[in-house]
Design a protein around this motif. Structure first.
Motif, PDB file in Angstrom:
ATOM      1  N   SER A 154      13.458  16.209  -2.376  1.00 41.01           N
ATOM      2  CA  SER A 154      13.343  17.094  -1.219  1.00 41.01           C
ATOM      3  C   SER A 154      14.610  17.933  -1.149  1.00 41.01           C
TER       4      SER A 154
ATOM      5  N   ARG B 152      15.583  19.893   1.242  1.00 45.39           N
ATOM      6  CA  ARG B 152      16.195  19.754   2.564  1.00 45.39           C
ATOM      7  C   ARG B 152      17.002  18.457   2.666  1.00 45.39           C
TER       8      ARG B 152
ATOM      9  N   ALA C 177       6.993  16.933   7.312  1.00 40.27           N
ATOM     10  CA  ALA C 177       5.840  16.668   6.450  1.00 40.27           C
ATOM     11  C   ALA C 177       5.935  17.438   5.130  1.00 40.27           C
ATOM     12  N   ALA C 178       6.332  18.695   5.178  1.00 44.54           N
ATOM     13  CA  ALA C 178       6.437  19.498   3.956  1.00 44.54           C
ATOM     14  C   ALA C 178       7.530  18.960   3.035  1.00 44.54           C
ATOM     15  N   ASP C 179       8.622  18.452   3.612  1.00 46.12           N
ATOM     16  CA  ASP C 179       9.705  17.884   2.804  1.00 46.12           C
ATOM     17  C   ASP C 179       9.241  16.615   2.103  1.00 46.12           C
TER      18      ASP C 179
ATOM     19  N   ASP D   8       6.121  15.912   1.371  1.00 42.40           N
ATOM     20  CA  ASP D   8       5.178  16.360   0.341  1.00 42.40           C
ATOM     21  C   ASP D   8       5.916  16.808  -0.917  1.00 42.40           C
ATOM     22  N   GLU D   9       7.000  17.569  -0.718  1.00 42.85           N
ATOM     23  CA  GLU D   9       7.799  18.061  -1.840  1.00 42.85           C
ATOM     24  C   GLU D   9       8.369  16.890  -2.649  1.00 42.85           C
TER      25      GLU D   9
ATOM     26  N   ARG E 276       1.050   7.110   4.054  1.00 38.44           N
ATOM     27  CA  ARG E 276       2.131   8.105   4.041  1.00 38.44           C
ATOM     28  C   ARG E 276       3.424   7.509   4.606  1.00 38.44           C
TER      29      ARG E 276
END
Length: 149
Positions: free
Chosen positions: A21, A23, A53-55, A57-58, A127
């Motif tokens: 990630s 970030r 959530a996007a981090d 996912d990455e 998750r």
């Protein structure tokens, strides 16, 4: 700790080997210097808990399913490939599990048991578990990386 002395971009790249990630890596690098490895690990944990959530996912998208030891019998390779495929089909990312403290001879069984037990999870529950395992993996990778430097 040499990690404290490297340029910010270098520190971020080193951190990306622990958790993919961007970030997370930027945040951990930005809070240097760390007085101890424990302080670094605490910061890594905190940043891991704050992943959007996007981090997450990455980070999960960059993980790869572990293969069994090359000396494992062909049936073990087949079983593990099938289990990983079922997991990835259900959840959309590689199965992540920290194997710290698990003897090498028991790792295959631990991974297969983990996949089997987690396949029954609801996606949101899985998750949360995957995020926790990713934090544990990042801690392990950080510890190994700092010890090597």
């Amino acid at each position: 700790m040499r990690f404290n002395a490297v340029a910010a971009g270098v520190a971020e790249e080193l951190l990306l080997f622990c958790c993919r990630s961007r970030r997370w890596a930027e945040r951990v690098a930005a809070h240097r210097p760390y007085p101890t490895l424990d302080a670094l690990l605490a910061a890594a944990d905190e940043a891991g808990y704050d992943l959007a959530a996007a981090d997450l996912d990455e980070a999960l998208a960059a993980e790869r399913s572990a293969a069994p030891h090359p000396d494992a019998p062909p049936a073990a390779h087949t079983a593990l490939r099938a289990a990983h495929a079922a997991y990835e089909s259900r959840f959309g990312h590689a199965f992540v599990i920290s194997l710290d403290g698990v003897r090498p001879a028991e790792r295959l069984d631990q991974v297969l048991a983990g996949i089997r037990s987690r396949l029954g999870n609801e996606p949101e529950e899985e998750r949360v578990i995957a995020a926790d395992e990713l934090r544990r993996l990042a801690r392990s990778r950080l510890t190994a990386g700092i010890a090597a430097s």
